[in-house]
Scaffold this motif. Structure first.
Motif, PDB file in Angstrom:
ATOM      1  N   MET A 174      -2.129 -10.853   5.611  1.00  0.00           N
ATOM      2  CA  MET A 174      -2.009  -9.816   4.586  1.00  0.00           C
ATOM      3  C   MET A 174      -3.142  -8.814   4.759  1.00  0.00           C
ATOM      4  N   ARG A 175      -2.800  -7.499   4.619  1.00  0.00           N
ATOM      5  CA  ARG A 175      -3.803  -6.482   4.857  1.00  0.00           C
ATOM      6  C   ARG A 175      -3.615  -5.305   3.903  1.00  0.00           C
ATOM      7  N   GLY A 176      -4.739  -4.777   3.431  1.00  0.00           N
ATOM      8  CA  GLY A 176      -4.694  -3.603   2.573  1.00  0.00           C
ATOM      9  C   GLY A 176      -4.975  -2.347   3.355  1.00  0.00           C
ATOM     10  N   GLY A 177      -4.936  -1.207   2.671  1.00  0.00           N
ATOM     11  CA  GLY A 177      -5.175   0.052   3.358  1.00  0.00           C
ATOM     12  C   GLY A 177      -5.589   1.141   2.400  1.00  0.00           C
ATOM     13  N   ALA A 178      -5.261   2.379   2.759  1.00  0.00           N
ATOM     14  CA  ALA A 178      -5.709   3.527   1.968  1.00  0.00           C
ATOM     15  C   ALA A 178      -4.730   3.884   0.862  1.00  0.00           C
ATOM     16  N   GLY A 179      -3.493   3.427   0.969  1.00  0.00           N
ATOM     17  CA  GLY A 179      -2.455   3.859   0.040  1.00  0.00           C
ATOM     18  C   GLY A 179      -2.374   3.038  -1.221  1.00  0.00           C
ATOM     19  N   ASN A 180      -1.247   3.215  -1.941  1.00  0.00           N
ATOM     20  CA  ASN A 180      -1.113   2.670  -3.288  1.00  0.00           C
ATOM     21  C   ASN A 180      -0.509   1.271  -3.352  1.00  0.00           C
ATOM     22  N   LYS A 181       0.006   0.760  -2.244  1.00  0.00           N
ATOM     23  CA  LYS A 181       0.662  -0.540  -2.303  1.00  0.00           C
ATOM     24  C   LYS A 181      -0.350  -1.674  -2.318  1.00  0.00           C
ATOM     25  N   ASP A 182       0.152  -2.857  -2.741  1.00  0.00           N
ATOM     26  CA  ASP A 182      -0.670  -4.060  -2.663  1.00  0.00           C
ATOM     27  C   ASP A 182      -0.804  -4.470  -1.198  1.00  0.00           C
ATOM     28  N   LEU A 183      -1.514  -5.585  -0.964  1.00  0.00           N
ATOM     29  CA  LEU A 183      -1.617  -6.118   0.390  1.00  0.00           C
ATOM     30  C   LEU A 183      -0.222  -6.320   0.981  1.00  0.00           C
ATOM     31  N   ILE A 184      -0.065  -5.947   2.247  1.00  0.00           N
ATOM     32  CA  ILE A 184       1.224  -6.112   2.898  1.00  0.00           C
ATOM     33  C   ILE A 184       1.063  -7.049   4.097  1.00  0.00           C
ATOM     34  N   GLN A 185       2.163  -7.682   4.465  1.00  0.00           N
ATOM     35  CA  GLN A 185       2.133  -8.627   5.588  1.00  0.00           C
ATOM     36  C   GLN A 185       2.219  -7.866   6.901  1.00  0.00           C
ATOM     37  N   ILE A 189     -10.698  24.715 -12.243  1.00  0.00           N
ATOM     38  CA  ILE A 189     -10.668  25.049 -10.814  1.00  0.00           C
ATOM     39  C   ILE A 189      -9.228  24.993 -10.301  1.00  0.00           C
ATOM     40  N   PRO A 190      -8.746  26.044  -9.618  1.00  0.00           N
ATOM     41  CA  PRO A 190      -7.377  26.022  -9.066  1.00  0.00           C
ATOM     42  C   PRO A 190      -7.178  24.819  -8.138  1.00  0.00           C
ATOM     43  N   GLN A 191      -6.068  24.119  -8.339  1.00  0.00           N
ATOM     44  CA  GLN A 191      -5.796  22.913  -7.571  1.00  0.00           C
ATOM     45  C   GLN A 191      -4.326  22.867  -7.166  1.00  0.00           C
ATOM     46  N   ALA A 192      -4.047  22.129  -6.114  1.00  0.00           N
ATOM     47  CA  ALA A 192      -2.668  21.926  -5.657  1.00  0.00           C
ATOM     48  C   ALA A 192      -2.471  20.441  -5.386  1.00  0.00           C
ATOM     49  N   ARG A 193      -1.473  19.875  -6.010  1.00  0.00           N
ATOM     50  CA  ARG A 193      -1.206  18.439  -5.861  1.00  0.00           C
ATOM     51  C   ARG A 193      -0.114  18.221  -4.819  1.00  0.00           C
ATOM     52  N   TYR A 194      -0.305  17.195  -3.993  1.00  0.00           N
ATOM     53  CA  TYR A 194       0.737  16.896  -3.012  1.00  0.00           C
ATOM     54  C   TYR A 194       0.968  15.399  -2.885  1.00  0.00           C
ATOM     55  N   ALA A 195       2.164  15.067  -2.447  1.00  0.00           N
ATOM     56  CA  ALA A 195       2.529  13.679  -2.151  1.00  0.00           C
ATOM     57  C   ALA A 195       2.610  13.517  -0.648  1.00  0.00           C
ATOM     58  N   ALA A 196       2.146  12.365  -0.152  1.00  0.00           N
ATOM     59  CA  ALA A 196       2.175  12.080   1.278  1.00  0.00           C
ATOM     60  C   ALA A 196       3.080  10.886   1.529  1.00  0.00           C
ATOM     61  N   LEU A 197       3.905  11.004   2.569  1.00  0.00           N
ATOM     62  CA  LEU A 197       4.864   9.949   2.880  1.00  0.00           C
ATOM     63  C   LEU A 197       4.166   8.695   3.385  1.00  0.00           C
ATOM     64  N   ALA A 198       3.109   8.887   4.181  1.00  0.00           N
ATOM     65  CA  ALA A 198       2.373   7.740   4.722  1.00  0.00           C
ATOM     66  C   ALA A 198       0.893   7.972   4.493  1.00  0.00           C
ATOM     67  N   GLY A 199       0.312   7.211   3.577  1.00  0.00           N
ATOM     68  CA  GLY A 199      -1.100   7.394   3.263  1.00  0.00           C
ATOM     69  C   GLY A 199      -1.946   6.273   3.791  1.00  0.00           C
ATOM     70  N   GLY A 200      -1.665   5.813   4.991  1.00  0.00           N
ATOM     71  CA  GLY A 200      -2.428   4.703   5.547  1.00  0.00           C
ATOM     72  C   GLY A 200      -1.612   3.422   5.510  1.00  0.00           C
ATOM     73  N   ILE A 201      -2.260   2.316   5.792  1.00  0.00           N
ATOM     74  CA  ILE A 201      -1.563   1.034   5.848  1.00  0.00           C
ATOM     75  C   ILE A 201      -0.920   0.707   4.514  1.00  0.00           C
ATOM     76  N   GLY A 202      -1.577   1.123   3.422  1.00  0.00           N
ATOM     77  CA  GLY A 202      -1.106   0.754   2.093  1.00  0.00           C
ATOM     78  C   GLY A 202       0.062   1.547   1.576  1.00  0.00           C
ATOM     79  N   GLY A 203       0.568   2.532   2.308  1.00  0.00           N
ATOM     80  CA  GLY A 203       1.733   3.259   1.846  1.00  0.00           C
ATOM     81  C   GLY A 203       1.401   4.645   1.340  1.00  0.00           C
ATOM     82  N   GLY A 204       2.321   5.232   0.562  1.00  0.00           N
ATOM     83  CA  GLY A 204       2.222   6.617   0.126  1.00  0.00           C
ATOM     84  C   GLY A 204       0.984   6.914  -0.694  1.00  0.00           C
TER      85      GLY A 204
END
Length: 318
Positions: free
Chosen positions: A1-12, A140-155
Motif C-alpha cells: 500500500m502506498r500514498g501520494g500527493a493526491g486525495n485518495k487513501d493508500l492504494i495497492q 487576491i485574484p485566483q483561478a481554481r483548477y482540477a487535475a486528472l492525475a495529481g500524483g500516486i494518490g489520484g486527482g
C-alpha cells in the motif's frame, strides 16, 4: 500500500521484489524493491520510469539546463566548478532536498521556511493546504483548477495566483504560484516543508548538488522566464498519441474559456486548427504553440463522440 500527493487513501501497488539493474551514464544501480506506478497518466509517452534521489545522489551531480545535460561529478567537487554559482541555504534529509526560501504574495502574505526541491514537478512554487491556512488571500485574484492525475494518490484540487516575488538566493519577481486544496496526501500538509519548488523555477538555473556536504549551488541562466506566465487556453493537455492519437485534457480551470466551451477532463484533443496533434513534435510543444484568437479544436469525448470547440485565446487565466 502506498500514498501520494493526491486525495485518495493508500492504494495497492505492484512491486518487483527481485533486484532491478539500472545503467545510467557511467553508473550502475541495483534497485532492491521497485514499485510499478501509473506514470503514463502524468508523463505520457516521454518517460518509462523515474530515477529518485537515492540513485542520482550517489555522487555530486551537475544539472545543466543551459545545455541540457546531467553529469556526475567527482568528490570533492572541484572549486573551479562552483565559480559564479551561489550557494543556497539547503539540507539533505531522508532522500529529500530542502531549500530555505521566502515567498511574498503581497505585503500581508509572506511564507518563509523550508521547501522541497521537486525536479519531478512541472510547476513553479506549490504551497501545501496547511501552509496557506493562516494566510488572507480573499482579495487576491485566483483561478481554481482540477487535475486528472495529481500524483500516486489520484486527482487534485488546486488554486493558482500571482505572487510578488520568490527568493532562494536571488529573487524572481511576478511569479505565478499555486496552492493545494487537498484534504489528503502530501500536499494537504507536511510538517517538514511549506511546499514544493518545481522545474518551472529550477529550469532558470544551472545546478550543482553536493549531498556529501549538504550543499546546493545555483547559477542563473539565460532561459526565457516562464514562471510569470499562466495558461491562455485555461486548460492543459498531455501528449497521449502513443495510445490514443491525441492529447488528453488533464487540467481544467474552473470558469475558464475551455470549460465554458464544453471541454471536460479526459477529453482527447485530435487536431488544432485542422492540424492533427500527432504531427506536432515534442520540441514544438515544449516551445509553445503560440495560439491566439479563434482556435478550433477537434475533440473526442469519453463516450466516443467527436465534437468541435472554438476558443478565443487572448488572456492568461491569472
Amino acid at each position: 500500500m502506498r500514498g501520494g500527493a493526491g486525495n485518495k487513501d493508500l492504494i495497492q501497488v505492484d512491486v518487483f521484489i527481485d533486484p532491478i539493474k539500472i545503467h545510467c551514464g557511467k553508473q550502475d544501480y541495483t534497485n532492491k524493491i521497485t514499485p510499478v506506478l501509473r506514470l503514463r497518466d502524468m508523463l505520457g509517452r516521454y518517460a518509462d520510469g523515474l530515477l529518485g534521489n537515492s540513485h542520482l545522489l550517489q555522487s555530486p551531480l551537475m544539472i545543466n539546463f543551459s545545455e541540457e545535460f546531467i553529469r556526475p561529478l567527482e568528490h570533492p567537487v572541484p572549486a573551479h566548478l562552483t565559480e559564479g554559482y551561489r550557494k543556497l541555504d539547503a539540507k539533505f534529509e531522508g532522500n529529500r532536498i530542502y531549500i530555505k526560501s521566502k515567498l511574498t504574495i503581497d505585503a500581508e502574505n509572506v511564507v518563509d521556511g523550508w521547501f522541497v526541491m521537486d525536479m519531478g514537478s512541472g510547476g513553479s512554487v506549490s504551497l501545501t493546504r496547511e501552509a496557506v491556512s493562516n494566510l488572507h488571500l480573499e482579495k487576491i485574484p485566483q483561478a481554481r483548477y482540477a487535475a486528472l492525475a495529481g500524483g500516486i494518490g489520484g486527482g487534485a484540487e488546486t488554486v493558482s495566483l500571482r505572487a510578488s516575488d520568490f527568493t532562494m538566493g536571488d529573487t524572481l519577481e511576478n511569479i505565478v504560484i499555486s496552492y493545494s486544496l487537498n484534504q489528503k496526501g502530501f500536499m494537504s500538509g507536511n510538517k517538514t516543508c511549506l511546499g514544493l519548488i518545481g522545474t518551472t523555477i529550477w529550469s532558470h538555473y544551472d545546478i550543482i548538488l553536493d549531498p556529501e556536504n549538504g550543499s546546493v549551488w545555483v547559477k542563473r541562466n539565460n532561459r526565457e522566464a516562464t514562471y510569470s506566465k499562466s495558461s491562455t487556453t485555461h486548460m492543459s493537455a498531455i501528449d497521449r498519441t502513443d495510445i490514443c492519437d491525441g492529447w488528453s485534457v488533464n487540467i481544467l480551470y474552473e470558469g475558464g474559456i475551455a470549460q465554458k466551451a464544453g471541454f471536460e477532463l479526459g477529453d482527447v484533443i485530435l487536431s488544432i486548427n485542422g492540424r492533427p496533434v500527432k504531427d506536432i513534435s515534442w520540441e514544438e510543444q515544449r516551445k509553445g504553440l503560440g495560439l491566439e484568437g479563434n482556435t478550433v479544436y477537434k475533440v473526442r469525448k469519453k463516450n466516443g463522440e467527436t465534437v468541435t470547440y472554438t476558443l478565443d485565446i487572448k488572456e492568461q487565466i491569472i
